[in-house]
Every structure is written in structure tokens, then in C-alpha cells.
Design an enzyme around this catalytic site. Sequence first.
Site, short mmCIF file in Angstrom:
data_model
loop_
_atom_site.label_atom_id
_atom_site.label_comp_id
_atom_site.label_asym_id
_atom_site.label_seq_id
_atom_site.Cartn_x
_atom_site.Cartn_y
_atom_site.Cartn_z
N HIS A 1 -38.36 -3.29 19.70
CA HIS A 1 -38.52 -2.88 20.71
C HIS A 1 -40.08 -2.53 20.78
O HIS A 1 -40.51 -1.38 20.47
CB HIS A 1 -37.83 -1.70 21.48
CG HIS A 1 -38.16 -1.34 22.96
ND1 HIS A 1 -37.27 -1.69 23.71
CD2 HIS A 1 -39.29 -1.33 23.66
CE1 HIS A 1 -37.54 -1.27 25.13
NE2 HIS A 1 -38.81 -0.95 25.02
N GLN B 1 -40.44 5.39 21.92
CA GLN B 1 -40.93 6.08 23.13
C GLN B 1 -40.41 7.49 23.30
O GLN B 1 -40.83 8.40 24.06
CB GLN B 1 -40.80 5.13 24.53
CG GLN B 1 -41.58 4.14 24.68
CD GLN B 1 -41.24 3.07 25.88
OE1 GLN B 1 -40.37 2.43 25.67
NE2 GLN B 1 -41.79 3.46 27.07
N ASN C 1 -35.28 -7.53 32.08
CA ASN C 1 -36.01 -6.21 32.48
C ASN C 1 -36.71 -6.59 33.81
O ASN C 1 -37.42 -7.40 34.13
CB ASN C 1 -36.77 -5.73 31.48
CG ASN C 1 -36.01 -5.40 30.28
OD1 ASN C 1 -35.08 -5.26 30.17
ND2 ASN C 1 -37.24 -4.98 29.22
N TYR D 1 -38.34 -4.90 37.40
CA TYR D 1 -39.02 -3.80 38.27
C TYR D 1 -39.53 -4.30 39.54
O TYR D 1 -38.90 -3.60 40.43
CB TYR D 1 -40.19 -3.13 37.56
CG TYR D 1 -39.45 -2.41 36.15
CD1 TYR D 1 -39.20 -1.21 36.33
CD2 TYR D 1 -39.40 -3.24 34.94
CE1 TYR D 1 -38.41 -0.60 35.12
CE2 TYR D 1 -39.17 -2.51 33.90
CZ TYR D 1 -38.63 -1.09 33.92
OH TYR D 1 -38.02 -0.81 32.90
N ARG E 1 -28.67 1.86 25.91
CA ARG E 1 -29.41 1.16 25.38
C ARG E 1 -30.43 1.83 24.31
O ARG E 1 -31.42 2.54 24.91
CB ARG E 1 -30.23 0.08 26.31
CG ARG E 1 -31.09 -0.90 25.64
CD ARG E 1 -31.57 -1.93 26.61
NE ARG E 1 -32.43 -2.70 26.02
CZ ARG E 1 -33.80 -2.72 26.36
NH1 ARG E 1 -34.32 -2.00 27.48
NH2 ARG E 1 -34.71 -3.64 25.74
N GLU F 1 -33.22 -3.44 31.71
CA GLU F 1 -33.94 -2.37 32.32
C GLU F 1 -34.13 -2.58 33.84
O GLU F 1 -34.46 -3.54 34.30
CB GLU F 1 -35.58 -2.27 31.72
CG GLU F 1 -35.47 -1.77 30.29
CD GLU F 1 -36.90 -1.90 29.72
OE1 GLU F 1 -37.93 -1.89 30.40
OE2 GLU F 1 -36.90 -2.07 28.40
N GLU G 1 -38.70 -7.99 25.29
CA GLU G 1 -39.91 -8.28 26.09
C GLU G 1 -41.00 -9.09 25.31
O GLU G 1 -42.12 -8.62 25.26
CB GLU G 1 -40.70 -7.18 27.01
CG GLU G 1 -39.51 -6.65 28.09
CD GLU G 1 -40.24 -5.82 29.00
OE1 GLU G 1 -41.37 -5.15 28.69
OE2 GLU G 1 -39.69 -5.56 30.09
C1 FCB Z 1 -40.71 -2.31 30.02
C2 FCB Z 1 -40.56 -1.83 28.64
C3 FCB Z 1 -40.03 -0.21 28.36
C4 FCB Z 1 -40.53 0.47 29.51
C5 FCB Z 1 -40.65 0.16 30.98
C6 FCB Z 1 -41.13 0.83 32.07
O1 FCB Z 1 -41.73 -3.32 30.03
O2 FCB Z 1 -40.03 -2.65 27.98
O3 FCB Z 1 -40.28 0.12 27.13
O4 FCB Z 1 -42.01 1.00 29.12
O5 FCB Z 1 -41.33 -1.23 30.87
#
Ligand code: FCB
Length: 507
Positions: A159, A55, A340, A342, A113, A415, A205
Site C-alpha cells: 500500500h 498511515q 476505491n 471517493y 482491510r 475504500e 492504487e
Molecule cells: C486513497 C488511499 C488511502 C487514503 C485515501 C484517502 O487514495 O488509498 O491510503 O489515503 O485515499
Amino acid sequence: MKMLSSLKFILTILSIIRGVEYHISFKRSQNSSSFPKRASFPSDFLFGVGSSSLQIEGDSLEGGGGKGVWEDIVERHKERFVDADKVSTMIEHYKRYKEDVKHLKYLGVNSYRMSISWSRILPDGTLKGGINKEGIKFYNNLINELLANGIEPFVTIVHFDYPVAIQQKIGGFLNHTIVKYYKDYCKLLFKTYGDRVKHWTTTNEPQVVAIYKYMHGYDNDAAEPCQDTKICSQAYTVLHNFLICHATATHLYRQQFQETQRGDIGIVISYQGFVPYSSKPEDVAAAQRLMDFWLGWILEPLFYGDYPQIMRKLVGNRLPKFTKKEKHMIKGSADFIGINYYTSQFARYEPNRTNINGLDNFDALATTSEEFNIEGKPLGHKDQYSGRYVYPKGLYDVLIFIKEKYQNPNIYITENGTPSSNNPNPLIDDHRIAYITEHINATKAAIDNGVKVRGYFVWTAFDTFEFEAGYSGHWGLYHVDFNNSLKRIPKASAKWYRNFLKSNGGH
Ligand code: FCB
């Protein structure tokens, strides 16, 4: 029926107790004069930021590297991706890594990371195809630069991305033969960088790769989003092979490297919180099923040697089976779990799914498409700048859940962060500061309740290419100015994180 209502009763009581515990710890940590100070966490707690090679690096072919599958996917499906034209250069981290480490240093993080690009190291994915010395050198330089600045590398081996050549040769992670190539690649990394890298994660993931690529169809030319459970079955094979790769790498590391290199190795999983849409037993059960289909899909094999019973029942023969030897190898194969997190979603019973929505799974007989629960309430609050629901309690809940169900393992929050898509001024991102503060609070509350969280990484350091959304989400603590030679400019959140990390003496 009777059993279901007692189950519902017990679950309701449990969730009330959890809510109260969370509230007390959350309030305590907010009111405490030592919070949110860095010093209220152990001194060896890792506070960092995250990234992935795919990325940010760009220049995949530079110095003899090979192409990764993602660059290839974007090139072939440009219409699906915002900023598809920026994929070959990304934010030029490959060229500007030294400058970028300076920016990390400014933040005051003690860990970073990062991931390694398989195709930069092994352009055709195999040892036989040759090692790219320039690629090896790049990561040596980056790792050394980080360490020279007091920042520990926390390295992801895969990744999302892997060599196109491997995809073309064997069909990528759909083919069990990947294990052999992956093992060779891991061995090379442990041998080359293991004297300095003390935290490895085998993969990022895998559930998202499996569902996104094989259910949403972002794979190869034949890809169409699957419309029924039969076609979606590939997702299970992909994840199965990821798990075997993971366990193989851990075994290799433990047998040949861990004693001398003294590092640890784990896996990073995605977690979408699942909260029942209503208190109806079928919705409560749907939320639990999704926990099994999402977290249990990886954690049950890792801690107990096989897939969750409910998955075996509902997926039947389409769920691959582990051999006895594999079960043995997978069980216990992580020194820590990376989570991770969110946001969370409502889960509702839905026996007849016909559409893809989000990342949930057809076979779980559930849907996560509801924005409001049956009473019309959302989960947490909707943030106008990110357009997302902010629900830190979901992080707390999953940390407690893992502690209780999976033997209280070491956990890193690998994350956590928020986009800034609707923000008129990307440099003023107070909503991100609020988001991070709330999630650090939730982390602290979980630690206070016995969860062994060892680190927290903000996603992400710099504005980063986020697949279909390109750079439009402005996810970074640093703004990247595409109109001014990709200049990195610290946002308000970068300054806030720096102050937080310095508070009470810093680390
Ligand atoms: C996660 C990914 C990471 C990034 C975030 C926003 O699913 O691991 O690479 O894209 O979302």
C-alpha cells in the site's frame, strides 16, 4: 463528424437509461423497509473498515524493521506535509494493535482491510538482507487477534510503501528488477500468513503511485513535478512494473498456495469518476478517454492482455510493451477487483495541457479542473464539512461500467469515505453518516442490477495520516485525540455503522 454525433447520440441514450435504472434502484432501496439494513446484503458480504500500515503503525524501526519510502519522503520534505512531526509514531497502531482490534470489534465489522509493511518484514527489502522476526510476529499477532474476534483480515501487500533500501538499490518500481524482490516478499507472506489470510491484494492504487510520484514528483531528491509528457513518461514504466509484479504474485499464489489455502487474490485500483463537461462530442470523448487512461490502464491488460488501444496510440513508444509471455500471464490474473471510490469530476477536452491538476494524465488530452459543467451545475452536492463533491451515482456508474466492459468480475469496494476537515466538532460527523449511507445505497442499487459486489470497506477506521494533509481531514470513524495520549474515541459515524451492522440481526 457524422460518426461522432451518432456516438454522442448513443451515449446520451445510454446515460439516460442508466440514470433512470439508478434512480429506480436507488429509490427502491431507500424506500424498502429492509434498507439500509445489513440483512439486505448477503450474509457473507464483507462489511469492513480499511487502513494501511504506513498511515497508522508508526515505529517503523522498532524490533529491527527498516524504513519505508514514505517516511523518508516526509522527513526530507517536511514543509510539504501537515503533521510531518507525527510521522515516526503515527497513531501508534504498532504498539496498540490489541486495543485497536477491540475498537474494530465494537463496530461489528466482519472484515478489516490492512496492509503489511514490506520494510518491517524485510528491512532491506530482500531475503538476503534477512527476515525481521519481530515484524513477522507483529502481523501474526494482529491477524490472530482479528480472527479471534471474528474479523477477517483483507490484506494489501504493497500500500504505497516499500523499503527505502529497495529505492536506493534499484530505484524502486521504476526498475524491472523489483519483480524478483517483490516475488520473494509475496512468497514469504503467502507461506507465513496464507493459512489464515483468505483475501490478498497485490497492490493499492498503482495509478496513484505512478501519477502522484512520477508526475507530481513525490519521489526522490531529483523530483520536480513533470511539466511535459516526456518527463511524465516514468509513470508508465512504474505502472507497467506494478502490473508485472501483480501478475507474478497471482501466478505464484495460484500455482503454489491457492489450492491448499483456498483464498483469493486481486488488485485495488483507484477510480475517479469522469463525467463529460458538456455534451459536445469532444468532451464526451475526453471523458471516455480518461476512463481508458485511468481504469483501462489496468483493467484492459488484466482482462484482455494489453493496454487500451487509445493509450497505445497517444502515448506511442513511451508506453512500455508487454512481451508475449507477460501478456499471457497478466490476462486473467485477478480473482477480484478492488475499487476505491471517493468522488467524480468533469472531464473536458484539452489538447494543450501544461499544468498538473488532480490526478489526470497529460497524454489523455483532457482536463478535470472544472468544478461546474457548461451549464453551471456541480456534480452531486458540495459537502461543507469535507469541502468535496458527493456523487454516489459515480460509484454506481463505475460498477455497471466494469460489469459490462470487464466480464462482470467479483468486486470489493475497498475504500469509500470522506474527510471532515471543516467540521467544528470532529465527534459529530453526520455528514459522514450521510455520505456512507448514500454510497451503500448506490452499492445496493448496483448489486440489484447484477454487479457482483462482495464487500464494502469504509475508509477509514481511525484518524489517519493523509499525506500532505496530515491528520487535518479527520477521516476516521474513530477520532484520535492527539492531546490525550492518542485516545481513540468513537464518532457518531462509528455508532451509526455499528447500528447498521447490527440491523436485522447483524452478520
Ligand atoms: C486513497 C488511499 C488511502 C487514503 C485515501 C484517502 O487514495 O488509498 O491510503 O489515503 O485515499
